[in-house]
Motif scaffolding. Structure first.
Motif, short mmCIF file in Angstrom:
data_model
loop_
_atom_site.label_atom_id
_atom_site.label_comp_id
_atom_site.label_asym_id
_atom_site.label_seq_id
_atom_site.Cartn_x
_atom_site.Cartn_y
_atom_site.Cartn_z
N ARG A 108 23.95 137.89 110.71
CA ARG A 108 24.84 139.12 110.46
C ARG A 108 26.37 138.74 110.77
O ARG A 108 27.16 139.33 110.25
N SER A 109 26.45 137.97 111.82
CA SER A 109 27.85 137.38 112.02
C SER A 109 28.30 136.66 111.13
O SER A 109 29.63 136.14 111.14
N GLY A 110 27.53 135.90 110.14
CA GLY A 110 28.15 134.84 109.40
C GLY A 110 28.23 133.72 109.62
O GLY A 110 28.74 132.89 108.95
N ARG A 153 27.66 126.52 109.88
CA ARG A 153 28.08 127.43 108.69
C ARG A 153 28.49 128.89 108.88
O ARG A 153 28.52 129.12 110.06
N GLY A 154 29.42 129.29 108.13
CA GLY A 154 29.86 130.55 108.18
C GLY A 154 30.51 131.08 106.84
O GLY A 154 30.19 130.41 105.82
N THR A 155 31.16 132.27 106.94
CA THR A 155 31.63 132.72 105.85
C THR A 155 33.20 132.86 106.03
O THR A 155 33.84 132.56 107.10
N GLY A 156 33.96 133.04 105.00
CA GLY A 156 35.45 132.96 104.89
C GLY A 156 35.95 131.61 104.35
O GLY A 156 34.92 130.73 104.02
N PRO A 157 37.16 131.30 104.14
CA PRO A 157 38.22 132.25 104.81
C PRO A 157 38.64 133.25 103.96
O PRO A 157 39.23 134.20 104.27
N LEU A 158 38.17 133.45 102.58
CA LEU A 158 38.53 134.51 101.70
C LEU A 158 37.04 135.10 101.42
O LEU A 158 36.03 134.82 101.71
N GLY A 160 33.87 136.58 100.12
CA GLY A 160 32.75 136.01 99.23
C GLY A 160 32.59 134.52 99.31
O GLY A 160 31.81 133.81 98.82
N TRP A 161 33.62 133.85 100.18
CA TRP A 161 33.27 132.36 100.23
C TRP A 161 32.45 131.94 101.45
O TRP A 161 32.31 132.86 102.48
N HIS A 162 32.06 130.73 101.51
CA HIS A 162 31.38 130.37 102.72
C HIS A 162 31.51 128.70 102.84
O HIS A 162 32.29 128.06 102.04
N TRP A 163 31.41 128.23 104.02
CA TRP A 163 31.51 126.93 104.42
C TRP A 163 30.52 126.46 105.22
O TRP A 163 29.67 127.17 106.00
N ARG A 164 30.48 124.99 104.99
CA ARG A 164 29.29 124.27 105.79
C ARG A 164 29.94 122.86 106.33
O ARG A 164 30.50 122.05 105.46
N ALA A 165 29.71 122.33 107.52
CA ALA A 165 30.12 121.36 108.11
C ALA A 165 29.14 120.56 108.84
O ALA A 165 28.24 121.17 109.17
N GLU A 166 28.93 119.28 108.70
CA GLU A 166 27.89 118.40 109.35
C GLU A 166 28.69 117.22 109.89
O GLU A 166 29.45 116.60 109.36
N LEU A 167 27.75 116.81 111.08
CA LEU A 167 28.26 115.50 111.62
C LEU A 167 26.95 114.61 111.95
O LEU A 167 25.86 115.54 112.58
N ALA A 168 26.70 113.52 111.42
CA ALA A 168 25.56 112.55 111.78
C ALA A 168 26.02 111.41 112.39
O ALA A 168 26.92 110.64 111.95
N ALA A 169 24.83 110.99 113.43
CA ALA A 169 25.18 109.83 113.92
C ALA A 169 23.77 109.11 114.13
O ALA A 169 22.78 109.71 114.66
N GLY A 170 23.66 107.88 113.52
CA GLY A 170 22.77 107.22 113.86
C GLY A 170 22.55 105.79 113.72
O GLY A 170 23.64 104.89 113.75
N ALA A 171 21.23 105.09 113.40
CA ALA A 171 21.09 103.51 113.23
C ALA A 171 20.03 103.35 112.54
O ALA A 171 19.07 104.13 112.20
N GLY A 172 19.91 101.81 112.25
CA GLY A 172 18.87 101.53 111.21
C GLY A 172 18.29 100.07 111.71
O GLY A 172 19.19 99.25 112.22
N PRO A 173 17.15 99.86 111.62
CA PRO A 173 16.60 98.11 111.58
C PRO A 173 17.21 97.34 110.61
O PRO A 173 17.92 97.79 109.82
N ALA A 174 17.16 95.95 110.82
CA ALA A 174 17.45 94.96 110.02
C ALA A 174 16.88 95.29 108.60
O ALA A 174 15.70 95.66 108.31
#
Length: 264
Positions: A108-110, A153-158, A160-174
């Motif tokens: 409800r808060s968006g 994620r949230g709504t705005g800035p206008l 009917g608009w919405h936004w989404r941000a992501e941050l990921a950190a990881g690793a992998g084998p050879a």
């Protein structure tokens, strides 16, 4: 990355997204002392397809296919240490499975914050072009990486608009790289382990019932340590050795696309 959001429903809400854009691609190799061996930079075309399930009892999940291709300018050196300037043709395919089972906030808060993990499989094809003084050669490599993800994620800035941000950190084998060096039998080099950092921001809005637009920017940065020495053979006989140097690869993508959410 999808922007179509759904409330906390008992059943999953499905949506699909398609994006197309450009990608600034950079590749840098260094020796054991940190000195640059080669540097590549170029602009690739990028296409992403995503399938997302949101509002599920166990959180949110997505499957994403990423394709990119084009060429980069190559500044490096031959095996004899002579300066070399050419181009490399690049094709990339990636498949990412992501799950975000933990969430805080109110629909409800968006605005909400989510946490989870992703698993990424990446395949890269790199063909270094020949010049008048040096022969080119192809490389094929595959890598698998896991990362922790924090999303908001949230709504705005206008309206009917919405936004989404992501941050990921990881690793992998050879991973593994198949290479066909001029004058040698095909060889498979063992790559070093990798570290991965990814960030993205998308903004979108409604277009028509069930449809929305989205634009976004994403940045990936990957560092791989030097691989292990591998014997090089000619007609089955060992005649030398090779290893993949420490490599730093980065990609910055700008893309736009559409999202379809059935029944909305």
């Amino acid at each position: 990355m999808l922007l179509a959001a759904a409330g906390p429903l008992a059943a999953c809400t499905w949506s699909t997204g398609l994006e197309a854009g450009v990608q600034d691609s950079r590749w840098r190799e260094t020796d054991a002392e940190g000195r640059a061996l080669l540097h590549e930079q170029g602009t690739l075309t990028a296409t992403h397809f995503a399938l997302e399930a949101s509002g599920c009892r166990l959180g949110e999940a997505s499957l994403r296919l990423a394709l990119a291709g084009g060429s980069r300018h190559y500044d490096g050196q031959t095996s004899a240490g002579n300066a070399l300037s050419t181009r490399s043709d690049v094709r990339e395919q990636g498949l990412t499975l992501q799950a975000l089972p933990w969430a805080w906030g109110s629909a409800r808060s968006g605005a909400s914050v989510q946490a989870g993990a992703r698993l990424r499989w990446q395949r890269s094809e790199r063909d270094i072009r020949s010049t008048a003084t040096a022969l080119g050669y192809p490389e094929r490599q595959q890598r698998l990486q896991a990362a922790l993800v924090l999303a908001a994620r949230g709504t705005g800035p206008l309206p009917g608009w919405h936004w989404r941000a992501e941050l990921a950190a990881g690793a992998g084998p050879a991973g593994r790289m198949k290479v066909l060096l001029p004058g040698y039998d095909p060889a498979t080099l063992k790559l070093g382990s990798s570290r991965l950092l990814q960030a993205g921001l998308h903004i979108g809005g409604a277009l028509a019932p069930g449809w929305s637009w989205q634009v976004g920017v994403e940045h990936d940065r990957e560092q791989r340590s030097a691989g292990e020495p591998t014997a090089l053979r000619r007609q089955g006989q060992v005649v030398g050795g090779a290893l993949q140097p420490a490599t730093r690869e980065s990609a910055t993508r700008l893309a736009a696309g559409l999202v379809w959410q059935p029944g909305r």
